[in-house]
Design an enzyme around this catalytic site. Structure first.
Site, PDB file in Angstrom:
ATOM      1  N   THR A  25     -60.507  12.597  13.521  1.00 14.35           N
ATOM      2  CA  THR A  25     -59.960  13.276  14.695  1.00 14.35           C
ATOM      3  C   THR A  25     -61.143  13.654  15.583  1.00 14.35           C
ATOM      4  O   THR A  25     -61.954  14.507  15.217  1.00 14.35           O
ATOM      5  CB  THR A  25     -59.170  14.528  14.291  1.00 14.35           C
ATOM      6  OG1 THR A  25     -58.156  14.152  13.338  1.00 14.35           O
ATOM      7  CG2 THR A  25     -58.508  15.163  15.490  1.00 14.35           C
ATOM      8  N   LYS A  80     -61.774  11.935   4.347  1.00 11.18           N
ATOM      9  CA  LYS A  80     -60.606  12.271   5.168  1.00 11.18           C
ATOM     10  C   LYS A  80     -59.634  11.084   5.065  1.00 11.18           C
ATOM     11  O   LYS A  80     -59.458  10.299   5.990  1.00 11.18           O
ATOM     12  CB  LYS A  80     -61.005  12.542   6.611  1.00 11.18           C
ATOM     13  CG  LYS A  80     -59.981  13.365   7.368  1.00 11.18           C
ATOM     14  CD  LYS A  80     -60.555  14.011   8.597  1.00 11.18           C
ATOM     15  CE  LYS A  80     -59.533  14.946   9.221  1.00 11.18           C
ATOM     16  NZ  LYS A  80     -60.065  15.619  10.429  1.00 11.18           N
ATOM     17  N   GLU A 129     -61.650  25.703   1.425  1.00 13.29           N
ATOM     18  CA  GLU A 129     -61.658  25.403   2.858  1.00 13.29           C
ATOM     19  C   GLU A 129     -60.417  25.968   3.524  1.00 13.29           C
ATOM     20  O   GLU A 129     -59.596  26.643   2.891  1.00 13.29           O
ATOM     21  CB  GLU A 129     -61.695  23.880   3.060  1.00 13.29           C
ATOM     22  CG  GLU A 129     -60.493  23.152   2.461  1.00 13.29           C
ATOM     23  CD  GLU A 129     -60.670  21.638   2.454  1.00 13.29           C
ATOM     24  OE1 GLU A 129     -61.740  21.144   2.892  1.00 13.29           O
ATOM     25  OE2 GLU A 129     -59.731  20.940   2.021  1.00 13.29           O
TER      26      GLU A 129
END
Length: 273
Positions: A29, A140, A173
């Site tokens: 992203t 990711k 996280e």
């Protein structure tokens, strides 16, 4: 903004795409400002690592070129790059020689409240836990069901992000960000060798902190570490750095501190260039 598949405008993927069937792929992203993709080297480095781990033979020079061309057309916004293993018939076994698919989608930059960066945010204490899988840790990849479940845990406007822990209760996280804390002048963040996403902004801030002479520690973090922290903040490559002012469910509170503000300024500069 049109979506692209393999460098051409497109509106649909093949139903046999392994990204759709199995989450067999990776994504990035990328913030776009002034027609330029921010932190592109970091995004492509993580993508390259993911391709190596998953055994996807992608032309990363071509990916870079397409992202840059797409960003120039997007102008301002967010470009989502998805790289899948390609198309195949039913079954888990990858097809030898299948051509990876490159998918680009564009959208506007999120309209986050300015207060998130100035006053800081509240974190929701998520019950969803991150499973341990060292082979996928840090990547990711396209399977984000843990994050989907975690984000579904709150719908109010009080919490801007969630806190995620692993199955052992270690602090890892945020749902869509990485988390740092500062204790007695030492910048600390979780070891992502078992689970979690190694964010691009996380990596940049660690490098910048070392360059600035800040003591840095990467290791296991607990709720007790959070309780003792002097500062807490979250970061990602779209919004930069948000101070964390509280986790209401855990009765934890902080104020934005000097380390947070210094790294926030660093992140803002990097995203604006």
């Amino acid at each position: 903004m049109h979506s692209w598949i393999d460098g051409q405008p497109a509106t649909a993927v093949n139903l046999q795409n392994r990204g759709l069937a199995y989450g067999d792929g990776l994504f990035e992203t990328i913030a776009v400002r002034g027609g330029q993709p921010s932190l592109l080297d970091g995004h492509l480095a993580r993508l390259a690592l993911g391709c190596q781990r998953l055994g996807i033979d992608a032309d990363l020079a071509l990916v870079r070129d397409e992202v840059q061309r797409y960003a120039s057309l997007l102008g301002e916004g967010v470009a989502k790059l998805m790289l899948t293993r390609g198309d195949s018939q039913r079954g888990y076994a990858p097809v030898v020689g299948a051509a990876p698919r490159r998918i680009l989608q564009g959208g506007p930059l999120p309209a986050y409240p300015e207060a998130n960066a100035v006053q800081g945010i509240c974190l929701f204490a998520c019950q969803t836990r991150l499973a341990e899988q060292p082979l996928l840790a840090g990547l990711k990849h396209l399977n984000r069901l843990e994050q989907v479940l975690a984000r579904a845990e709150w719908q109010d406007s009080e919490h801007a992000e969630g806190l995620m822990r692993d199955v052992q209760g270690r602090v890892i996280e945020g749902v869509f960000s990485n988390l740092f804390l500062v204790h007695q002048g030492v910048l600390q963040t979780a070891d992502l060798g078992r689970c979690g996403v190694a964010g691009v902004m996380r990596g940049v801030l660690l490098e910048q902190a070392v360059a600035l002479g800040m003591p840095v520690r990467i290791g296991d973090l607990s709720l007790a570490d959070l309780a003792q922290a002097d500062e807490v903040f979250v970061c990602n490559s779209v919004y930069g750095v948000w101070p964390v002012r509280s986790i209401p469910a855990l009765s934890l509170n902080w104020s934005p501190g000097p380390v947070t503000r210094k790294l926030q300024a660093v992140a803002r500069t990097l995203l604006d260039t």
